[in-house]
Design a protein around this motif. Structure first.
Motif, PDB file in Angstrom:
ATOM      1  N   ARG A  91     -10.708 -47.943 -70.354  1.00 31.71           N
ATOM      2  CA  ARG A  91     -10.317 -46.953 -71.455  1.00 31.71           C
ATOM      3  C   ARG A  91     -11.040 -47.396 -72.854  1.00 31.71           C
ATOM      4  O   ARG A  91     -10.726 -48.613 -73.122  1.00 31.71           O
TER       5      ARG A  91
ATOM      6  N   CYS B  92      -2.062 -42.956 -70.097  1.00 33.07           N
ATOM      7  CA  CYS B  92      -2.414 -43.539 -71.554  1.00 33.07           C
ATOM      8  C   CYS B  92      -1.408 -43.285 -72.476  1.00 33.07           C
ATOM      9  O   CYS B  92      -1.236 -42.126 -73.128  1.00 33.07           O
TER      10      CYS B  92
ATOM     11  N   THR C 205      -2.447 -48.714 -70.706  1.00 34.19           N
ATOM     12  CA  THR C 205      -2.608 -47.435 -69.610  1.00 34.19           C
ATOM     13  C   THR C 205      -2.306 -48.019 -68.351  1.00 34.19           C
ATOM     14  O   THR C 205      -2.479 -49.142 -67.912  1.00 34.19           O
TER      15      THR C 205
END
Length: 195
Positions: free
Chosen positions: A162, A47, A30
């Motif tokens: 994330r 991502c 990411t």
């Protein structure tokens, strides 16, 4: 539109998220960029995803707590006048706001706008973060991010995280790894300032 192909992003530094515990590169990379225009901060996030057809998208509208239960990004923000805010986004661009100052307050609205894009082997987001000013919390504690734009003398602190879920497999990464399986470690937040 979430595509990250606007001129705005050209030349801005690109930062990587690392594994939340080990600080090593995660299996699914990411990256993000951040910039400022007027009284607004923007984040562009990409991502990497090798299983786009099985994105774990939970929550089908803004404000849906189920956003936390699938693939998502979390932006944690602390300003000189408020500690701290949590805003989560799913790959469809849905957003949930949470004021963490006194526990969890999902009645609070950040004013943040997000757009998502799904490409070949990745999904991406553009996020617009308006600064509501130092008096925002006194004027209306349920709306806006309290604080002026961050400067080197009065920075904001943040973490971008994330979560990727596939069955029992859970991958967690962050701009500023916390050393444990938890995003919410304000002492580990990185510094954000406009130069």
């Amino acid at each position: 539109d979430g595509r990250l192909d606007d001129k705005f992003w050209e030349g801005l530094p690109v930062y990587d998220l690392k594994d939340l515990v080990t600080n090593k590169p995660p299996a699914h990379a990411t990256t993000f960029q951040a910039g400022c225009d007027g009284e607004t901060i923007y984040f562009g996030i990409k991502c990497a995803e090798d299983d786009m057809k099985n994105l774990n998208v939970t929550g089908n509208k803004n404000g849906d707590p189920n956003i936390f239960m699938g693939d998502n990004l979390e932006l944690l923000l602390e300003t000189p006048t408020h500690s701290y805010y949590q805003v989560a986004f799913n790959p469809d661009g849905n957003v949930i706001n949470n004021d963490r100052k006194k526990g969890m307050n999902i009645q609070w609205s950040s004013g943040i706008e997000a757009a998502a894009f799904k490409g070949d082997g990745f999904w991406s987001m553009e996020i617009r973060i308006p600064a509501a000013g130092d008096k925002a919390e006194e004027i209306d504690p349920l709306n806006g991010i309290s604080g002026n734009l961050p400067t080197e003398k009065q920075p904001w602190f943040f973490n971008l995280c994330r979560q990727r879920l596939r069955g029992k497999d859970r991958e967690l990464s962050a701009f500023s790894p916390t050393g444990k399986s938890a995003f919410h470690v304000p002492l580990k937040f990185g510094e954000l300032s406009v130069r």
